[in-house]
Design a protein around this motif. Sequence first.
Motif, PDB file in Angstrom:
ATOM      1  N   TYR A 173      37.294  31.602 -25.996  1.00  0.00           N
ATOM      2  CA  TYR A 173      37.773  30.858 -24.833  1.00  0.00           C
ATOM      3  C   TYR A 173      36.776  29.835 -24.292  1.00  0.00           C
ATOM      4  CZ  TYR A 173      41.100  34.705 -24.908  1.00  0.00           C
ATOM      5  OH  TYR A 173      42.040  35.619 -25.308  1.00  0.00           O
ATOM      6  N   LEU A 174      35.489  30.034 -24.525  1.00  0.00           N
ATOM      7  CA  LEU A 174      34.489  29.132 -23.983  1.00  0.00           C
ATOM      8  C   LEU A 174      34.035  28.134 -25.033  1.00  0.00           C
ATOM      9  CD1 LEU A 174      32.275  31.569 -21.874  1.00  0.00           C
ATOM     10  CD2 LEU A 174      34.220  30.186 -21.147  1.00  0.00           C
ATOM     11  N   PRO A 175      33.488  27.002 -24.607  1.00  0.00           N
ATOM     12  CA  PRO A 175      33.041  25.986 -25.571  1.00  0.00           C
ATOM     13  C   PRO A 175      32.006  26.544 -26.532  1.00  0.00           C
ATOM     14  CG  PRO A 175      33.088  25.107 -23.337  1.00  0.00           C
ATOM     15  CD  PRO A 175      33.321  26.577 -23.207  1.00  0.00           C
ATOM     16  N   ALA A 176      32.096  26.135 -27.787  1.00  0.00           N
ATOM     17  CA  ALA A 176      31.221  26.662 -28.827  1.00  0.00           C
ATOM     18  C   ALA A 176      29.753  26.372 -28.548  1.00  0.00           C
ATOM     19  CB  ALA A 176      31.628  26.080 -30.179  1.00  0.00           C
ATOM     20  N   TYR A 177      29.462  25.260 -27.845  1.00  0.00           N
ATOM     21  CA  TYR A 177      28.059  24.886 -27.644  1.00  0.00           C
ATOM     22  C   TYR A 177      27.298  25.908 -26.812  1.00  0.00           C
ATOM     23  CZ  TYR A 177      29.883  22.929 -23.219  1.00  0.00           C
ATOM     24  OH  TYR A 177      30.516  22.747 -22.012  1.00  0.00           O
ATOM     25  N   LEU A 178      28.004  26.728 -26.024  1.00  0.00           N
ATOM     26  CA  LEU A 178      27.322  27.734 -25.218  1.00  0.00           C
ATOM     27  C   LEU A 178      26.685  28.821 -26.063  1.00  0.00           C
ATOM     28  CD1 LEU A 178      29.868  28.222 -22.297  1.00  0.00           C
ATOM     29  CD2 LEU A 178      27.694  27.017 -22.226  1.00  0.00           C
ATOM     30  N   PHE A 179      27.130  28.978 -27.288  1.00  0.00           N
ATOM     31  CA  PHE A 179      26.643  30.047 -28.145  1.00  0.00           C
ATOM     32  C   PHE A 179      25.681  29.534 -29.211  1.00  0.00           C
ATOM     33  CE2 PHE A 179      30.935  30.970 -26.659  1.00  0.00           C
ATOM     34  CZ  PHE A 179      30.706  32.124 -25.945  1.00  0.00           C
ATOM     35  N   GLN A 180      25.254  28.299 -29.069  1.00  0.00           N
ATOM     36  CA  GLN A 180      24.413  27.681 -30.087  1.00  0.00           C
ATOM     37  C   GLN A 180      23.151  27.102 -29.452  1.00  0.00           C
ATOM     38  OE1 GLN A 180      27.008  24.719 -31.710  1.00  0.00           O
ATOM     39  NE2 GLN A 180      28.409  26.196 -32.643  1.00  0.00           N
ATOM     40  N   GLU A 181      22.033  27.305 -30.128  1.00  0.00           N
ATOM     41  CA  GLU A 181      20.804  26.655 -29.708  1.00  0.00           C
ATOM     42  C   GLU A 181      20.814  25.196 -30.158  1.00  0.00           C
ATOM     43  OE1 GLU A 181      17.107  29.461 -29.565  1.00  0.00           O
ATOM     44  OE2 GLU A 181      18.162  29.855 -31.455  1.00  0.00           O
ATOM     45  N   ALA A 182      20.109  24.384 -29.402  1.00  0.00           N
ATOM     46  CA  ALA A 182      20.007  22.975 -29.783  1.00  0.00           C
ATOM     47  C   ALA A 182      19.282  22.846 -31.122  1.00  0.00           C
ATOM     48  CB  ALA A 182      19.269  22.191 -28.710  1.00  0.00           C
ATOM     49  N   THR A 183      19.702  21.893 -31.915  1.00  0.00           N
ATOM     50  CA  THR A 183      19.061  21.629 -33.195  1.00  0.00           C
ATOM     51  C   THR A 183      18.082  20.471 -33.065  1.00  0.00           C
ATOM     52  OG1 THR A 183      20.923  20.202 -33.796  1.00  0.00           O
ATOM     53  CG2 THR A 183      21.007  22.498 -34.529  1.00  0.00           C
ATOM     54  N   GLU A 184      17.308  20.262 -34.088  1.00  0.00           N
ATOM     55  CA  GLU A 184      16.338  19.173 -34.074  1.00  0.00           C
ATOM     56  C   GLU A 184      17.038  17.823 -34.175  1.00  0.00           C
ATOM     57  OE1 GLU A 184      12.158  19.106 -36.115  1.00  0.00           O
ATOM     58  OE2 GLU A 184      13.612  18.354 -37.569  1.00  0.00           O
ATOM     59  N   ASP A 185      16.520  16.860 -33.448  1.00  0.00           N
ATOM     60  CA  ASP A 185      17.043  15.505 -33.525  1.00  0.00           C
ATOM     61  C   ASP A 185      16.775  14.954 -34.924  1.00  0.00           C
ATOM     62  OD1 ASP A 185      17.461  12.717 -33.342  1.00  0.00           O
ATOM     63  OD2 ASP A 185      16.968  12.712 -31.220  1.00  0.00           O
ATOM     64  N   PRO A 186      17.815  14.538 -35.634  1.00  0.00           N
ATOM     65  CA  PRO A 186      17.604  14.055 -37.001  1.00  0.00           C
ATOM     66  C   PRO A 186      16.698  12.827 -37.073  1.00  0.00           C
ATOM     67  CG  PRO A 186      19.825  13.550 -36.249  1.00  0.00           C
ATOM     68  CD  PRO A 186      19.229  14.475 -35.234  1.00  0.00           C
ATOM     69  N   ASN A 187      16.549  12.132 -35.963  1.00  0.00           N
ATOM     70  CA  ASN A 187      15.721  10.927 -35.959  1.00  0.00           C
ATOM     71  C   ASN A 187      14.349  11.128 -35.325  1.00  0.00           C
ATOM     72  OD1 ASN A 187      17.862   9.299 -37.067  1.00  0.00           O
ATOM     73  ND2 ASN A 187      18.820   9.346 -35.030  1.00  0.00           N
ATOM     74  N   ASN A 188      14.085  12.357 -34.815  1.00  0.00           N
ATOM     75  CA  ASN A 188      12.815  12.624 -34.138  1.00  0.00           C
ATOM     76  C   ASN A 188      12.361  14.042 -34.477  1.00  0.00           C
ATOM     77  OD1 ASN A 188      12.376  10.206 -32.160  1.00  0.00           O
ATOM     78  ND2 ASN A 188      14.519  10.794 -31.863  1.00  0.00           N
ATOM     79  N   THR A 189      11.408  14.144 -35.354  1.00  0.00           N
ATOM     80  CA  THR A 189      10.909  15.449 -35.781  1.00  0.00           C
ATOM     81  C   THR A 189      10.312  16.210 -34.601  1.00  0.00           C
ATOM     82  OG1 THR A 189      10.398  14.519 -37.955  1.00  0.00           O
ATOM     83  CG2 THR A 189       9.362  16.618 -37.390  1.00  0.00           C
ATOM     84  N   ASN A 190      10.599  17.515 -34.556  1.00  0.00           N
ATOM     85  CA  ASN A 190      10.092  18.419 -33.511  1.00  0.00           C
ATOM     86  C   ASN A 190      10.588  18.044 -32.117  1.00  0.00           C
ATOM     87  OD1 ASN A 190       8.569  19.918 -35.421  1.00  0.00           O
ATOM     88  ND2 ASN A 190       6.876  18.441 -35.256  1.00  0.00           N
ATOM     89  N   TRP A 191      11.741  17.401 -32.064  1.00  0.00           N
ATOM     90  CA  TRP A 191      12.322  17.020 -30.775  1.00  0.00           C
ATOM     91  C   TRP A 191      13.781  17.451 -30.756  1.00  0.00           C
ATOM     92  CZ3 TRP A 191       9.219  15.533 -27.032  1.00  0.00           C
ATOM     93  CH2 TRP A 191       9.771  15.046 -25.849  1.00  0.00           C
ATOM     94  N   PRO A 192      14.286  17.971 -29.645  1.00  0.00           N
ATOM     95  CA  PRO A 192      15.674  18.431 -29.638  1.00  0.00           C
ATOM     96  C   PRO A 192      16.675  17.296 -29.688  1.00  0.00           C
ATOM     97  CG  PRO A 192      14.768  18.544 -27.431  1.00  0.00           C
ATOM     98  CD  PRO A 192      13.630  18.173 -28.329  1.00  0.00           C
ATOM     99  N   ASP A 193      17.808  17.561 -30.285  1.00  0.00           N
ATOM    100  CA  ASP A 193      18.923  16.620 -30.265  1.00  0.00           C
ATOM    101  C   ASP A 193      19.583  16.731 -28.898  1.00  0.00           C
ATOM    102  OD1 ASP A 193      21.221  15.148 -30.554  1.00  0.00           O
ATOM    103  OD2 ASP A 193      21.726  15.937 -32.538  1.00  0.00           O
TER     104      ASP A 193
END
Length: 371
Positions: A173-193
């Motif tokens: 029932y809730l948005p999927a993003y609530l159950f997921q950790e942020a991934t790395e920004d594909p354009n910035n190493t070691n930085w969150p997307d």
Amino acid sequence: MKILASLAIVYGLGVVMLMPFTGDGASLSPISAASAAPNCDEDGDLHLKDSRKCKGDDYDDSDPCVPDDQAEACGSGGTGGGDLGSAIAMDCTLEVSWGDTDDEGDALPDTIKGDGLGDYSDAVDKVNCNISGPSTPWPIYLGMGTKGRPENSVRKVDVYLGRPEDTKPMSDYLPAYLFQEATEDPNNTNWPDMDKMELIALNIRPYRDDPLQTADGIHLLPWKNEPYEMGMNFRIPGSSDRFSVSIASEWYPGNESFTGLSCETGGTQPAILAGAPDGPMKDVSVYPWIDGNDDGLADGYTVTTGTITLDPPDIEGNYAEGAPPVTPGFRYAAVCSSAGPDAPCGNPKAPDKCNFLGYVKVQFTMHAKVK
């Protein structure tokens, strides 16, 4: 160090008007106009409707329609009300930020993590980090966006409620993003997307009926050598399905969107409070720091689901100033939503968050330093 006897002055204020004080970037002063202002922030989220949201359903809050030219008189959106003075600006720091790991290199499991950009500073990058009203008791508030338009915020957080298979039926029932950790920004190493992170509207509010707390504002709590226990809830502003995540030990009938357990589940709230996996639900721990600069306010606040253990006083009986030591830990939170197996809810004129979806573990620590 600060002699503790002087802290009784803060407690003695009670509901008396706070007088001006000197400090770095913040001040308290009477607001005569706000004391007579209507309560336009009925749901206590510090945001108002504006003229663009006066028609149809409003999924951000359940406040009455307030035209733009009248919003200032409401004393909301980050300003105070009543006789408690103006908002107290702070810098909020989430103890764990995106990418932090433990000693073994595993990602730390905190539920609410920072975006890596440092403090969430009040009135900077569309962030609210303050103590303010007009509704009492005044809470500590951390939120992104202004006047119900969270998309304007530059800053975000990473909300992680756990893997979907561990949180059924919530993940249905809730948005999927609530159950997921942020991934790395594909354009910035070691930085969150940042597109994988969330906004937040988070309140920590005293229990007004607790004789050891306050009916006025969290900034009027006297210092003591142990933390207070009080309710916390958060939501994601702008989400089409209303939901809240509450850590609380009390429920106030008719006041569910404001204090304690934020669920409107038709009388099942006592069972929710009693039914957490490790026993009755608990509050978060809140520690007002010692007033080391003699301005009549705590220098800051620590809020955590972990354990606060104060170092013993020195030979003169004084405790250390600043943030206390925190041992990380989790507490169970109740998740309630307008979406769920029961009838839909969420119309501002009807009960909101009427579906109890279960419990999640929340691990969270925030330090809020008064500017």
